[in-house]
Each structure stands twice: as structure tokens, then as C-alpha cells.
Design a protein around this motif. Structure first.
Motif, mmCIF file in Angstrom:
data_model
loop_
_atom_site.group_PDB
_atom_site.id
_atom_site.type_symbol
_atom_site.label_atom_id
_atom_site.label_comp_id
_atom_site.label_asym_id
_atom_site.label_seq_id
_atom_site.Cartn_x
_atom_site.Cartn_y
_atom_site.Cartn_z
ATOM 1 N N LYS A 165 0.828 -1.207 0.000
ATOM 2 C CA LYS A 165 0.000 0.000 0.000
ATOM 3 C C LYS A 165 0.862 1.256 0.000
ATOM 4 O O LYS A 165 0.602 2.210 -0.742
ATOM 5 N N ILE A 166 1.890 1.281 0.830
ATOM 6 C CA ILE A 166 2.729 2.478 0.946
ATOM 7 C C ILE A 166 3.541 2.693 -0.324
ATOM 8 O O ILE A 166 3.677 3.818 -0.804
ATOM 9 N N CYS A 167 4.097 1.624 -0.887
ATOM 10 C CA CYS A 167 4.861 1.757 -2.136
ATOM 11 C C CYS A 167 3.968 2.252 -3.271
ATOM 12 O O CYS A 167 4.392 3.079 -4.082
ATOM 13 N N ALA A 168 2.740 1.760 -3.314
ATOM 14 C CA ALA A 168 1.815 2.218 -4.357
ATOM 15 C C ALA A 168 1.472 3.689 -4.163
ATOM 16 O O ALA A 168 1.375 4.445 -5.135
ATOM 17 N N PRO A 173 9.550 1.896 -5.717
ATOM 18 C CA PRO A 173 9.545 0.488 -6.118
ATOM 19 C C PRO A 173 10.045 -0.507 -5.070
ATOM 20 O O PRO A 173 9.922 -1.711 -5.271
ATOM 21 N N VAL A 174 10.620 -0.032 -3.965
ATOM 22 C CA VAL A 174 11.233 -0.950 -3.001
ATOM 23 C C VAL A 174 10.734 -0.647 -1.588
ATOM 24 O O VAL A 174 10.719 0.515 -1.166
ATOM 25 N N TRP A 194 9.400 -8.154 1.901
ATOM 26 C CA TRP A 194 9.721 -7.172 0.871
ATOM 27 C C TRP A 194 8.497 -6.834 0.021
ATOM 28 O O TRP A 194 7.567 -7.623 -0.112
ATOM 29 N N PHE A 195 8.581 -5.639 -0.562
ATOM 30 C CA PHE A 195 7.814 -5.319 -1.764
ATOM 31 C C PHE A 195 8.831 -4.881 -2.810
ATOM 32 O O PHE A 195 9.562 -3.901 -2.610
ATOM 33 N N PHE A 202 16.443 -5.355 -8.356
ATOM 34 C CA PHE A 202 16.911 -5.000 -7.011
ATOM 35 C C PHE A 202 17.435 -6.209 -6.240
ATOM 36 O O PHE A 202 17.467 -6.196 -5.012
ATOM 37 N N ASP A 203 17.828 -7.258 -6.970
ATOM 38 C CA ASP A 203 18.282 -8.484 -6.303
ATOM 39 C C ASP A 203 19.549 -8.243 -5.481
ATOM 40 O O ASP A 203 19.690 -8.769 -4.374
ATOM 41 N N THR A 204 20.476 -7.450 -6.006
ATOM 42 C CA THR A 204 21.715 -7.164 -5.270
ATOM 43 C C THR A 204 21.418 -6.435 -3.965
ATOM 44 O O THR A 204 21.940 -6.805 -2.899
#
Length: 528
Positions: A165-168, A173-174, A194-195, A202-204
């Protein structure tokens, strides 16, 4: 492109010349000078007051000049009257045109002011609408988080929903969560919740974050841990206190902000969010996130409370299990002592009395009557001692197993109460350890006691079977049937004890009743 005013001026000049030529050829008695009025309306279309004045003056001069240039004719008073009326008409029309032009300009000015005010109001309204939409979005976000925080779901699921919700809302994006590992710790560990809008991108950063705990003051989460307030970093790659940026050359994120999850004044977790571009702090967002952190802190507090309750219940269950084991051991010890010691003494006493009875002669009939009575009392006492020993711990349970013990207990119950007992076995011999067998047997005994006290039954049917790793004993009577209120009554210690005995061995007791059709008690216990 030719100016329209130039066209109107040129037209006025041509008309004036034409009228002048006409005026110089027509005798004075003819009222042709009235045509000079046309110059004023032509000038009106130029939308310029100066041209209206010029056209009126030109018309006046040409009217007067025509008196001297036109051929003689008519009476002098007619000529003066015609020319005077022409001058009067010219200036009346000029004045009307000037008034109309002035009014038009005034209306234009008013219209311009109105347009300006409308534009200003529109800008203000758009700004207000933007602020309102922004506030509405914050309110909706707060509402969504509050709903998620108060739903009866796992904490991990709650945090996932809130991250999304917060990322949207922030269009970042993270999102990631750090939590304290226990209620006394002062360190933050990655919760691995995670989101990620693009996981591969963002794997690293994810791997680095999941391997990095934080103490007070360390990195973005550590700052929040100390300040207990939301924190913002414009560009994490240029920040001296962001250790994760130093682990890899490109971690894929720039701006970051985080806020605390609070229980009172204690920080129990930190939510952090990241953007791929550097951004200035959003104070409104940080203010809302501070309130969101309090809501989520309550979710963590509820989770901790539930864990405390579960741990407490588990400790009580283990204590209950231990007490039951001690009780069974004590019953076994007492039953053994009663059987081995008291029963032997009584048997010896019976033997001695029997010998004494045989030595009595006929002349001692009264004494022999007494010995016979004593033999009867001793024999009854021996039977009572055996029954007590069997009730404390039936040896058949240890020697022959659960099935034979249930069969024996059922037959004994039938003898004492007259309630018909029927047993069905859906499997051959089954190996259960003594603890599980004892648990099932004691639950079975408690069920028989409840049937005798409450059911008013005439028949009892017991079915035993096994399926996979579960042993099931089903006891059904044809009595009045237990009600749902009686099943859920927390004051019913017998039912609670039955369920706790089963739960101690990862089992359960299910009770179902139908009015005037009996009650069914199903005991499920996992095998060894």
C-alpha cells in the motif's frame, strides 16, 4: 497581412472624396450633405475613439466647405438649415459611437478582470483539489493500514500488505522491514519481508539488506532506532552513514526514507522505502508515516501478546502433562503397593482364619460362627482392595494393551450400570506407547462417567480404528444428547481435561450431540 483599420480609413477617405465630388456638383438647395454622416459609422468599426473624432471633424469641415464649393440653388435659410442638421446628426452619431465604444471598452475591461479572476479561482481551485486529493490519499492509506493492522492475520502478511500500500501511494519500487528479534533486543534484523516492483533489478540490494543487521545509529534503520522519528536520505549513494551503498558498486536505489514501528516509546521495527531517483524530503508523507508506524506497532504488540499466550499455554500444557504422568505413576505405585502388600496381608489373614476355623470343635460353635463372619469380611475386603487397585491402574492396560483395557472397562461399566456395551475394532493389534494408551483410556473413562451422569442412555457403542498415523476411538450413546452450550462451556472441567489430555499428544477430542438422539465423542491421538 493588411491591417483592418487601414482598410476602414481608406474606405472613409474614398467615401469622403466621393461625397465631396457629389456635393460640389449638386446645387445647395439639395440636402446631399447628410451623406457625410456615413464617415462616422465607418470610423466606428476601427474600434478607435481617435478615428471617430477625426471622422466627425472631417465630416464637419466637408459640410461647411460644401457651402462655398456647391453650385448656388435654393433659399439661404434652407441651405443653412440643411447644413446645420447635417452637423447636428454627425456629432450626435459621433457621440453615440463614442459612448458605445466607451461602454464596450468598459465591458471588455470588466470581462478581462472577470477572466483574470476566473483563471485565479481556477488555479486556486485546482490547487485545493490537488491538496484535497493528496489528503484523501493519505486518509485512505491510513485507513488501509489500520484495517490491515487490525485484521486477524499473521504479522508477516500484515506487513506485506502495508508495504504494498505504501509503495503504491509513494510510487516507490522498493519496501522492506526490519524487526527486533525479541522484546528485549536493541538491534534490528532483516525480516525478509519485501515489496519489490522488479525483483531481478533489485536483487543485489535485497541480498545485501538481508545480510545486514543494524544497531543504534547505524545506517538508515539505525538512525530511526535512535531518533524514533521518520528519517529521509536524498541520495543514499552520497550519504556517509549508509553502509549498504559501500558493499556493491551499484545497489540500484537512490532516495530512501524510513519510519519506526512503535509500541509506546519503544521501537520494535523499521519500515524503509527506496526510489531509483534522488528526491527531496516529503514532509507530509513523513508525518503520515509516523502515524502509520504507531498503527503497525500495535500489530507487532498483538503478535507478541499472542506469542506470549501461546507460550504460556504451552508451558501450562506441558505442566499438565507432567502432572498427569506423575499422577499415573503415583496411581501405579499405590495400586502396586495395595495389591502386593495389603492384598497379601489380607490373603495371609484369610488363610490363618481358615485354619483356625477348621480346628474349631463342635463344642465351640459360637466361636466358629465368629470365625466364619471374619472370613467373610476378610474375603470382601480382599475383593474391595482388588477393585481399588484395578481402578487406580488396571494391570490389563500395561499387560494386554489399549483394546483389551477398553473392553474390560466397558464390561465392568455394563455390570455396574446395566447400560449395554458394544465394542467394534477396525484393526488388528496396534502398538501404542503406554503414555498414549493411558491418555486414551483415561478419556474413555471420563466419557463413561459423563454418560452415566447426564446421558440417560441405554446403549453404548465403541468403535476403534486407525488411519495413517492417527488412532481413533469413537464412543456413541443413545441418550438425550449434549447441547452446543454444554460443549463450549469453559466451566466444564471434565471436557477441558479430556481435550487437554489429547492435545498433549497432538490429538483432539470432538464432541457432537443431537437432541434425543445421543452424543458422539471422537478421540484422535497420533501414534508413536
Amino acid at each position: 497581412m493588411i491591417n483592418k483599420n487601414f482598410i476602414y480609413i481608406l474606405l472613409a477617405v474614398i467615401v469622403a472624396v466621393g461625397i465631396l465630388l457629389l456635393d460640389t456638383t449638386v446645387p445647395l438647395g439639395v440636402a446631399d450633405s447628410i451623406l457625410y454622416i456615413i464617415l462616422v459609422p465607418i470610423a466606428f468599426f476601427t474600434k478607435n475613439k481617435k478615428f471617430i473624432y477625426i471622422s466627425a471633424i472631417a465630416g464637419t469641415l466637408l459640410t461647411v466647405t460644401g457651402i462655398f464649393l456647391s453650385p448656388p440653388g435654393g433659399e439661404i435659410w434652407q441651405v443653412i438649415t440643411n447644413r446645420s442638421l447635417t452637423l447636428f446628426a454627425i456629432w450626435v452619431i459621433a457621440i453615440l459611437c463614442l459612448l458605445e465604444r466607451g461602454q464596450s471598452e468598459k465591458m471588455k475591461a470588466i470581462h478581462a478582470d472577470l477572466e483574470k479572476n476566473i483563471q485565479k479561482r481556477t488555479v486556486d481551485l485546482n490547487k485545493s483539489n490537488t491538496e484535497l486529493e493528496k489528503e484523501s490519499a493519505y486518509v485512505q492509506l491510513h485507513k488501509d493500514v489500520a484495517i490491515a493492522a487490525n485484521e486477524k492475520i499473521e504479522l508477516q502478511d500484515t506487513l506485506k500488505v502495508c508495504l504494498s500500500k505504501i509503495c503504491a501511494h509513494a510510487n516507490w519500487p522498493v519496501g522492506h522491514v526490519y524487526l527486533v528479534p525479541n522484546q528485549t533486543s536493541n538491534w534490528l534484523e532483516p525480516a525478509k519481508i519485501w515489496f519489490l516492483e522488479n525483483p531481478s533489478r533489485f536483487d543485489t540490494f535485497r541480498k545485501i539488506s538481508e545480510a545486514t543487521p543494524f544497531g543504534p545509529g547505524m545506517g538508515l534503520p539505525g538512525r530511526v532506532l535512535v531518533s524514533k522519528q521518520p528519517e529521509w536520505i536524498i541520495d543514499v549513494t552520497k550519504d556517509t552513514n549508509f553502509p549498504r551503498a559501500k558493499v556493491a558498486e551499484n545497489i540500484g536505489v537512490k532516495a530512501g526514507f524510513a519510519f519506526p514501528l512503535l509500541i509506546g516509546k519503544k521501537v520494535v521495527g523499521v519500515m524503509e522505502f527506496f526510489s531509483v531517483e534522488a528526491e527531496e524530503p516529503n514532509r507530509d508523507l513523513m508525518k503520515v508515516m509516523a502515524e502509520v508506524g504507531i498503527q503497525l506497532g500495535r500489530a507487532v504488540e498483538r503478535q507478541w501478546a499472542e506469542e506470549d499466550i501461546q507460550n504460556s499455554n504451552e508451558r501450562l500444557r506441558r505442566l499438565y502433562q507432567r502432572l498427569e504422568m506423575i499422577r499415573e505413576e503415583e496411581r501405579t505405585r499405590i495400586a502396586r503397593e495395595v495389591h502386593d502388600e495389603l492384598a497379601q496381608i489380607l490373603s495371609t489373614l484369610k488363610l490363618e482364619l481358615s485354619l483356625l476355623d477348621k480346628k474349631m470343635t463342635d463344642d465351640k460353635s459360637s466361636l466358629r460362627t465368629d470365625t466364619q463372619m471374619m472370613l467373610l469380611l476378610v474375603n470382601n475386603t480382599i475383593q474391595t482392595v482388588k477393585r481399588i487397585a484395578m481402578d487406580l491402574r488396571p494391570p490389563i492396560l500395561d499387560d494386554l494393551g489399549l483394546h483389551e483395557a477398553i473392553q474390560w472397562q466397558g464390561r465392568e461399566f455394563e455390570k455396574r450400570t446395566g447400560i449395554n456395551f458394544i465394542s467394534e475394532v477396525g484393526f488388528g493389534n496396534i502398538e501404542l506407547d503406554i503414555e498414549r494408551s493411558t491418555a486414551i483410556f483415561r478419556i474413555f473413562q471420563e466419557t463413561l462417567t459423563n454418560i452415566l451422569r447426564h446421558a440417560k442412555a441405554k446403549n453404548i457403542n465403541v468403535l476403534m480404528h486407525q488411519e495413517d498415523a492417527m488412532v481413533t476411538v469413537k464412543i456413541k450413546d443413545d441418550g438425550i444428547g449434549i447441547t452446543s452450550d454444554q460443549i463450549s462451556d469453559n466451566k466444564s472441567l471434565g471436557i477441558l481435561g479430556m481435550r487437554e489430555r489429547a492435545r498433549a499428544w497432538k490429538g483432539d477430542v470432538n464432541i457432537q450431540g443431537t437432541h434425543d438422539q445421543g452424543t458422539t465423542v471422537t478421540i484422535n491421538i497420533q501414534r508413536n
